[in-house]
Scaffold this motif. Structure first.
Motif, PDB file in Angstrom:
ATOM      1  N   TYR A  33       0.832  -1.201   0.000  1.00  0.00           N
ATOM      2  CA  TYR A  33       0.000   0.000   0.000  1.00  0.00           C
ATOM      3  C   TYR A  33       0.870   1.256   0.000  1.00  0.00           C
ATOM      4  CZ  TYR A  33      -3.266  -3.453   1.879  1.00  0.00           C
ATOM      5  OH  TYR A  33      -4.031  -4.578   2.061  1.00  0.00           O
ATOM      6  N   TYR A  35       0.148   5.260   1.218  1.00  0.00           N
ATOM      7  CA  TYR A  35      -0.736   6.236   1.849  1.00  0.00           C
ATOM      8  C   TYR A  35      -0.019   7.581   1.894  1.00  0.00           C
ATOM      9  CZ  TYR A  35      -3.359   2.259   3.767  1.00  0.00           C
ATOM     10  OH  TYR A  35      -4.099   1.114   3.921  1.00  0.00           O
ATOM     11  N   LEU A  45      -5.541   6.492   1.312  1.00  0.00           N
ATOM     12  CA  LEU A  45      -4.970   5.467   0.450  1.00  0.00           C
ATOM     13  C   LEU A  45      -4.810   6.016  -0.962  1.00  0.00           C
ATOM     14  CD1 LEU A  45      -4.125   2.484   0.171  1.00  0.00           C
ATOM     15  CD2 LEU A  45      -6.529   1.964  -0.311  1.00  0.00           C
ATOM     16  N   LEU A  94       1.085  -6.235   3.896  1.00  0.00           N
ATOM     17  CA  LEU A  94       0.180  -7.096   4.646  1.00  0.00           C
ATOM     18  C   LEU A  94       0.294  -8.492   4.060  1.00  0.00           C
ATOM     19  CD1 LEU A  94      -3.490  -6.043   5.356  1.00  0.00           C
ATOM     20  CD2 LEU A  94      -3.001  -8.267   4.393  1.00  0.00           C
ATOM     21  N   ARG A  98      -8.179 -10.627   5.300  1.00  0.00           N
ATOM     22  CA  ARG A  98      -8.698  -9.397   5.918  1.00  0.00           C
ATOM     23  C   ARG A  98      -8.332  -9.288   7.387  1.00  0.00           C
ATOM     24  NH1 ARG A  98     -14.726  -9.096   5.576  1.00  0.00           N
ATOM     25  NH2 ARG A  98     -14.371  -6.969   6.275  1.00  0.00           N
ATOM     26  N   ASN A  99      -7.931 -10.400   8.001  1.00  0.00           N
ATOM     27  CA  ASN A  99      -7.704 -10.357   9.437  1.00  0.00           C
ATOM     28  C   ASN A  99      -6.244 -10.161   9.815  1.00  0.00           C
ATOM     29  OD1 ASN A  99      -6.897 -12.803   8.480  1.00  0.00           O
ATOM     30  ND2 ASN A  99      -7.597 -13.972  10.237  1.00  0.00           N
TER      31      ASN A  99
ATOM     32  N   VAL B  29     -20.760  -5.821   5.400  1.00  0.00           N
ATOM     33  CA  VAL B  29     -20.337  -7.192   5.679  1.00  0.00           C
ATOM     34  C   VAL B  29     -19.643  -7.176   7.046  1.00  0.00           C
ATOM     35  CG1 VAL B  29     -20.049  -7.774   3.253  1.00  0.00           C
ATOM     36  CG2 VAL B  29     -18.108  -6.881   4.542  1.00  0.00           C
ATOM     37  N   PRO B  30     -19.488  -8.335   7.665  1.00  0.00           N
ATOM     38  CA  PRO B  30     -18.787  -8.338   8.963  1.00  0.00           C
ATOM     39  C   PRO B  30     -17.442  -7.641   8.842  1.00  0.00           C
ATOM     40  CG  PRO B  30     -19.799 -10.446   8.554  1.00  0.00           C
ATOM     41  CD  PRO B  30     -19.988  -9.642   7.300  1.00  0.00           C
ATOM     42  N   PRO B  31     -17.205  -6.641   9.700  1.00  0.00           N
ATOM     43  CA  PRO B  31     -15.979  -5.846   9.554  1.00  0.00           C
ATOM     44  C   PRO B  31     -14.778  -6.492  10.234  1.00  0.00           C
ATOM     45  CG  PRO B  31     -17.279  -4.985  11.349  1.00  0.00           C
ATOM     46  CD  PRO B  31     -18.060  -6.130  10.768  1.00  0.00           C
ATOM     47  N   TYR B  32     -13.629  -6.220   9.696  1.00  0.00           N
ATOM     48  CA  TYR B  32     -12.367  -6.561  10.339  1.00  0.00           C
ATOM     49  C   TYR B  32     -11.733  -5.227  10.724  1.00  0.00           C
ATOM     50  CZ  TYR B  32     -12.774 -11.396   8.810  1.00  0.00           C
ATOM     51  OH  TYR B  32     -13.201 -12.680   8.630  1.00  0.00           O
ATOM     52  N   PHE B  34      -9.234  -2.550  13.185  1.00  0.00           N
ATOM     53  CA  PHE B  34      -7.894  -2.439  13.745  1.00  0.00           C
ATOM     54  C   PHE B  34      -7.730  -1.082  14.436  1.00  0.00           C
ATOM     55  CE2 PHE B  34      -6.120  -6.004  11.278  1.00  0.00           C
ATOM     56  CZ  PHE B  34      -7.053  -6.096  10.256  1.00  0.00           C
ATOM     57  N   LYS B  49      -6.610  -5.848  17.187  1.00  0.00           N
ATOM     58  CA  LYS B  49      -7.491  -6.058  16.044  1.00  0.00           C
ATOM     59  C   LYS B  49      -8.687  -6.910  16.451  1.00  0.00           C
ATOM     60  CE  LYS B  49      -4.977 -10.123  14.315  1.00  0.00           C
ATOM     61  NZ  LYS B  49      -4.180 -10.668  13.168  1.00  0.00           N
ATOM     62  N   THR B  51     -11.334  -9.506  14.590  1.00  0.00           N
ATOM     63  CA  THR B  51     -11.686 -10.234  13.369  1.00  0.00           C
ATOM     64  C   THR B  51     -12.990 -10.967  13.599  1.00  0.00           C
ATOM     65  OG1 THR B  51     -10.254 -12.072  14.052  1.00  0.00           O
ATOM     66  CG2 THR B  51      -9.309 -10.396  12.617  1.00  0.00           C
ATOM     67  N   ASN B  94     -10.433  -3.287   7.191  1.00  0.00           N
ATOM     68  CA  ASN B  94     -10.083  -3.959   5.947  1.00  0.00           C
ATOM     69  C   ASN B  94     -11.385  -4.234   5.216  1.00  0.00           C
ATOM     70  OD1 ASN B  94      -9.336  -5.862   3.917  1.00  0.00           O
ATOM     71  ND2 ASN B  94      -7.464  -6.266   5.049  1.00  0.00           N
ATOM     72  N   THR B  95     -11.567  -3.562   4.093  1.00  0.00           N
ATOM     73  CA  THR B  95     -12.861  -3.578   3.419  1.00  0.00           C
ATOM     74  C   THR B  95     -13.085  -4.820   2.571  1.00  0.00           C
ATOM     75  OG1 THR B  95     -12.048  -2.503   1.420  1.00  0.00           O
ATOM     76  CG2 THR B  95     -12.704  -1.073   3.247  1.00  0.00           C
ATOM     77  N   GLY B  96     -12.087  -5.649   2.443  1.00  0.00           N
ATOM     78  CA  GLY B  96     -12.181  -6.766   1.522  1.00  0.00           C
ATOM     79  C   GLY B  96     -11.346  -6.457   0.295  1.00  0.00           C
ATOM     80  N   LEU B 100      -7.337  -1.494   2.722  1.00  0.00           N
ATOM     81  CA  LEU B 100      -7.255  -1.107   4.129  1.00  0.00           C
ATOM     82  C   LEU B 100      -7.460   0.395   4.235  1.00  0.00           C
ATOM     83  CD1 LEU B 100      -6.616  -2.158   6.990  1.00  0.00           C
ATOM     84  CD2 LEU B 100      -4.197  -1.711   6.498  1.00  0.00           C
TER      85      LEU B 100
END
Lengths: 113, 112
Positions: A33, A35, A45, A94, A98-99, B29-32, B34, B49, B51, B94-96, B100
């Motif tokens: 990324y 930024y 971003l 990363l 997503r986690n 959607v379910p968010p992740y 941070f 974080k 998840t 993290n939007t998918g 990020l």
């Protein structure tokens, strides 16, 4: 461990000049990324690369181009710098999913005069 | 589109007081989610974080955050502030597709 390395750390450009900000990571991360950080605006971003071979625009892509040179390296190019591009630029990477957390470089402070 | 909103660009507390930094999210959607911290002239580092699973998440330096779906919130707290906590704090989602996105940040000021 080097983590995410950005070069240069500081740069002063004249309006209209071009430059490339370099970023490399040694963690075998898939996503990278760019930024920019401006007072009161948080991190915005510019571009990101979800995986090697792909790049996508972020929130503020105008005036910038990127290259995902390989899995390790992701560069940001300013073709014709403008004073509005004066900012602190951060590169991040990363692993995947997503986690997982992002790791950041130390930043490049760019001033365009 | 997924996003986060941080309320308050600056928060001032006394040493030993409760720290509360607010973050609300918008997500279809379910968010992740941070929280990151940035010390002066440095990059960002992860505090904690969320998840899936436990909604109360503990992080480094005594910070914790609670995910509340009903309130679309993920506020950051610490029971007792230290001078060393003075920094800027960022909430992120993290939007998918690995995108990020960060909030605008909250600067925490700690006075003796």
């Amino acid at each position: 461990n080097a983590g995410v390395t950005q070069t240069p750390k500081f740069q002063v450009l004249k309006t209209g000049q071009s430059m490339t900000l370099q970023c490399a990571q040694d963690m075998n991360h898939n996503s990278m990324y760019w930024y920019r950080q401006d007072p009161g605006m948080g991190l915005r971003l510019i571009y990101y690369s979800a995986s090697e071979g792909t790049t996508d625009k972020g929130e503020v892509p105008n005036g910038y181009n990127v290259s995902r040179l390989n899995k390790r390296e992701f560069s940001l190019r300013l073709e014709s710098a403008a004073p509005s591009q004066t900012s602190v630029y951060f590169c991040a990477s990363l692993l995947a999913g997503r986690n997982t957390e992002a790791f950041f470089g130390q930043g490049t402070r760019l001033t365009v005069v | 589109a997924q996003s986060v909103t941080q309320l308050g660009s600056h928060v001032s507390v006394s040493e030993g007081a409760l720290v509360l930094l607010r973050c609300n999210y918008s997500s279809s959607v379910p968010p992740y989610l941070f929280w990151y911290v940035q010390y002066p002239n440095q990059g960002l580092q992860l505090l904690l974080k969320y998840t899936t699973g436990a909604t109360l998440v503990k992080g480094i330096n005594g910070f914790e955050a609670e995910f509340k779906k009903s309130e679309t919130s993920f506020h950051l707290t610490k029971p007792s502030a230290h001078m060393s906590d003075a920094a800027e704090y960022f909430c992120a989602v993290n939007t998918g597709f690995q995108k990020l996105v960060f909030g605008t940040g909250t600067r925490l000021l700690v006075s003796p």
